[in-house]
Design a protein around this motif. Structure first.
Motif, short mmCIF file in Angstrom:
data_model
loop_
_atom_site.label_atom_id
_atom_site.label_comp_id
_atom_site.label_asym_id
_atom_site.label_seq_id
_atom_site.Cartn_x
_atom_site.Cartn_y
_atom_site.Cartn_z
N ASN A 9 0.82 -1.21 0.00
CA ASN A 9 0.00 0.00 0.00
C ASN A 9 0.86 1.26 0.00
OD1 ASN A 9 0.92 -0.23 2.66
ND2 ASN A 9 -0.89 0.75 3.49
N ALA A 10 0.23 2.34 -0.46
CA ALA A 10 0.88 3.66 -0.45
C ALA A 10 -0.22 4.68 -0.21
CB ALA A 10 1.56 3.93 -1.80
N GLY A 11 0.08 5.68 0.57
CA GLY A 11 -0.95 6.69 0.83
C GLY A 11 -0.35 7.88 1.52
N ILE A 12 -1.21 8.56 2.25
CA ILE A 12 -0.80 9.78 2.94
C ILE A 12 -1.02 9.60 4.44
CG2 ILE A 12 -1.39 12.23 3.29
CD1 ILE A 12 -0.04 11.76 0.60
N ASP A 13 -0.02 10.01 5.23
CA ASP A 13 -0.18 10.08 6.68
C ASP A 13 -0.47 11.54 7.05
OD1 ASP A 13 0.43 7.41 6.95
OD2 ASP A 13 2.46 7.74 7.71
N LEU A 14 -1.56 11.76 7.74
CA LEU A 14 -1.88 13.10 8.24
C LEU A 14 -1.63 13.06 9.76
CD1 LEU A 14 -3.07 15.92 7.71
CD2 LEU A 14 -5.34 14.92 8.07
N VAL A 15 -0.60 13.76 10.20
CA VAL A 15 -0.18 13.68 11.60
C VAL A 15 -0.64 14.94 12.34
CG1 VAL A 15 1.77 13.37 13.17
CG2 VAL A 15 1.84 12.36 10.88
N CYS A 16 -1.42 14.74 13.39
CA CYS A 16 -1.96 15.88 14.16
C CYS A 16 -1.56 15.78 15.62
CB CYS A 16 -3.49 15.89 14.08
SG CYS A 16 -4.12 16.14 12.42
N PRO A 17 -0.75 16.71 16.11
CA PRO A 17 -0.48 16.74 17.56
C PRO A 17 -1.77 17.12 18.29
CG PRO A 17 1.05 18.16 16.32
CD PRO A 17 -0.06 17.79 15.39
N VAL A 18 -2.11 16.39 19.34
CA VAL A 18 -3.33 16.68 20.12
C VAL A 18 -2.94 16.78 21.59
CG1 VAL A 18 -5.00 15.64 18.51
CG2 VAL A 18 -3.83 14.18 20.17
N PRO A 19 -3.72 17.54 22.38
CA PRO A 19 -3.36 17.70 23.81
C PRO A 19 -3.45 16.39 24.58
CG PRO A 19 -5.41 18.86 23.27
CD PRO A 19 -4.87 18.37 21.98
N HIS A 20 -4.34 15.49 24.16
CA HIS A 20 -4.45 14.15 24.76
C HIS A 20 -5.19 13.28 23.76
CE1 HIS A 20 -8.07 16.43 26.05
NE2 HIS A 20 -8.67 15.35 25.60
N LEU A 21 -5.16 11.97 23.96
CA LEU A 21 -5.88 11.09 23.03
C LEU A 21 -7.37 11.21 23.30
CD1 LEU A 21 -3.53 7.97 22.92
CD2 LEU A 21 -3.55 10.02 21.49
N PRO A 22 -8.21 11.10 22.27
CA PRO A 22 -9.64 11.37 22.44
C PRO A 22 -10.37 10.28 23.23
CG PRO A 22 -9.19 10.61 20.21
CD PRO A 22 -7.86 10.76 20.88
N GLY A 23 -11.37 10.73 23.97
CA GLY A 23 -12.28 9.79 24.63
C GLY A 23 -13.53 9.64 23.78
N ALA A 24 -14.43 8.74 24.19
CA ALA A 24 -15.67 8.53 23.42
C ALA A 24 -16.47 9.82 23.36
CB ALA A 24 -16.48 7.42 24.07
N GLY A 25 -16.90 10.19 22.18
CA GLY A 25 -17.76 11.36 22.00
C GLY A 25 -17.04 12.69 22.05
N GLU A 26 -15.72 12.68 22.24
CA GLU A 26 -14.99 13.94 22.39
C GLU A 26 -14.61 14.56 21.05
OE1 GLU A 26 -11.49 13.43 24.76
OE2 GLU A 26 -11.02 15.57 24.77
N THR A 27 -14.71 15.88 20.94
CA THR A 27 -14.18 16.60 19.78
C THR A 27 -12.88 17.25 20.22
OG1 THR A 27 -16.37 17.06 18.91
CG2 THR A 27 -14.58 18.47 18.14
N LEU A 28 -11.81 16.96 19.50
CA LEU A 28 -10.49 17.47 19.88
C LEU A 28 -10.04 18.54 18.89
CD1 LEU A 28 -8.16 14.45 20.72
CD2 LEU A 28 -8.68 16.41 22.17
N VAL A 29 -9.35 19.55 19.37
CA VAL A 29 -8.75 20.53 18.49
C VAL A 29 -7.26 20.21 18.40
CG1 VAL A 29 -8.26 22.97 18.10
CG2 VAL A 29 -10.44 22.27 19.12
N ALA A 30 -6.78 19.93 17.18
CA ALA A 30 -5.37 19.59 17.00
C ALA A 30 -4.51 20.84 17.04
CB ALA A 30 -5.17 18.87 15.67
N ASP A 31 -3.23 20.65 17.42
CA ASP A 31 -2.30 21.78 17.48
C ASP A 31 -1.58 21.97 16.14
OD1 ASP A 31 -2.90 22.07 20.17
OD2 ASP A 31 -1.37 20.63 20.78
N GLY A 32 -2.15 21.48 15.06
CA GLY A 32 -1.52 21.64 13.74
C GLY A 32 -1.67 20.35 12.94
N GLN A 33 -1.03 20.32 11.81
CA GLN A 33 -1.07 19.10 10.99
C GLN A 33 0.17 19.06 10.12
OE1 GLN A 33 -3.18 19.15 7.19
NE2 GLN A 33 -4.48 20.77 8.01
N SER A 34 0.63 17.84 9.83
CA SER A 34 1.68 17.70 8.82
C SER A 34 1.34 16.48 7.98
CB SER A 34 3.06 17.56 9.45
OG SER A 34 3.10 16.41 10.26
#
Ligand code: ATP
Length: 296
Positions: A9-34
């Protein structure tokens, strides 16, 4: 010179730093993306090519901008050939959420990899000749993978299988593979054993040589010469993503050069120690210059 055909396989990795890993039902705001190229097939092909092997890389992708992005990234790599096989599905994408302590949570979409038919896999193998090697992972469907393995054997090529990710029963493939590389979890899923016992069981189930990787514990190897342990190259681990891919890419490249299994495993572990010492997957793969120095 014998060549390595990597079908995966080949594809794209979208890496997002987050303040913590998400819990059920949580909306997280990432600190950026690469964004970076990714996929186990792509990573292993790139590492093997950087390690000096003549690598033919074939991978299913979509008919979309992400496929063009993958193609552009691969042009910078020393691959002998790249065949991106267009599918009626989106190019694979992995979303990696990374917490400040380095823990991560990964969501993967693999529709393009799943869409590759056995007939298309066979077409991709046409360049394979006697003495070449086919390297596969678990991202493609079971029927496409089995068809590829059988065709490679029919052409006189050897087969190396990395059991990651394990999504279907790989036991029927084992007797067709010269080398099988599984991490301890994958090996346990197949054999219900761990470590050296799992390696011995994979060999007894038909793998020519079975390697069970054990993270910082190195690896255990079982083959015609018996069971052996190889300690890991000591490293200050920052992020282990890509370690298994680096291991497989260098192992395949080194075996193709005619090195003995023990030497190839030692080289693979030296290279994997570089990958774990820095963050990211594709971004952490050793460069060609680093591999030349490591493998000298
Ligand atoms: P990943 O999925 O993180 O890429 P994996 O689960 O496929 O890796 P591992 O068994 O974790 O595979 O690691 C593969 C190889 O990488 C090991 O056999 C070892 O040589 C090297 N390695 C992994 N972690 C470390 C570490 N902390 N220190 C040194 N070497 C390591």
């Amino acid at each position: 010179m014998s060549r390595l055909l990597v079908l995966g396989n080949a594809g794209i990795d979208l890496v997002c730093p987050v303040p913590h890993l998400p819990g059920a039902g949580e909306t997280l705001v990432a600190d950026g993306q690469s964004r970076a190229p990714g996929g186990k097939g792509l990573n292993q092909a790139v590492v093997a090519a950087r390690a000096g092997a003549a690598v033919l890389f074939a991978a299913p992708v979509g008919r979309d901008a992400a496929a063009a992005e993958v193609s552009a990234a691969l042009r910078a790599e020393p691959l002998a050939s790249v065949s991106l096989l267009p599918q009626d599905a989106a190019t694979d994408l992995s979303l990696l959420m990374v917490a400040p302590d380095g823990e991560n949570c990964i969501l993967t979409l693999g529709a393009a990899a799943d869409a590759l038919s056995p007939a298309a896999a066979l077409l991709a193998l046409e360049p394979l000749q006697q003495g070449d090697m086919l390297l596969l992972q678990g991202n493609l469907s079971a029927p496409a993978t089995l068809a590829a393995v059988q065709a490679a054997r029919g052409r006189g090529a050897s087969v190396m299988l990395n059991t990651a990710p394990m999504r279907w029963d790989m036991r029927p493939l084992l007797p067709l593979c010269a080398v099988v590389v599984a991490n301890d979890g994958e090996a346990a899923a197949i054999t219900e054993l761990h470590d050296g016992a799992a390696a011995a069981a994979l060999h007894a189930m038909g793998a020519g040589c079975a390697v069970v990787t054990l993270g910082a514990g190195g690896c255990a190897m079982a083959g015609p010469g018996g069971l052996r342990r190889h300690p890991a190259q000591p490293a200050r681990a920052v992020d282990t993503a890509g370690a298994g891919d680096t291991f497989c890419g260098v192992l395949a490249a080194w075996l193709l050069r005619g090195h003995a299994m023990d030497d190839a495993v030692a080289a693979a572990q030296r290279a994997a120690a570089v990958t774990v010492s820095r963050p990211g997957a594709f971004a952490s793969l050793p460069t060609a210059a680093e591999l030349k120095a490591i493998l000298a």
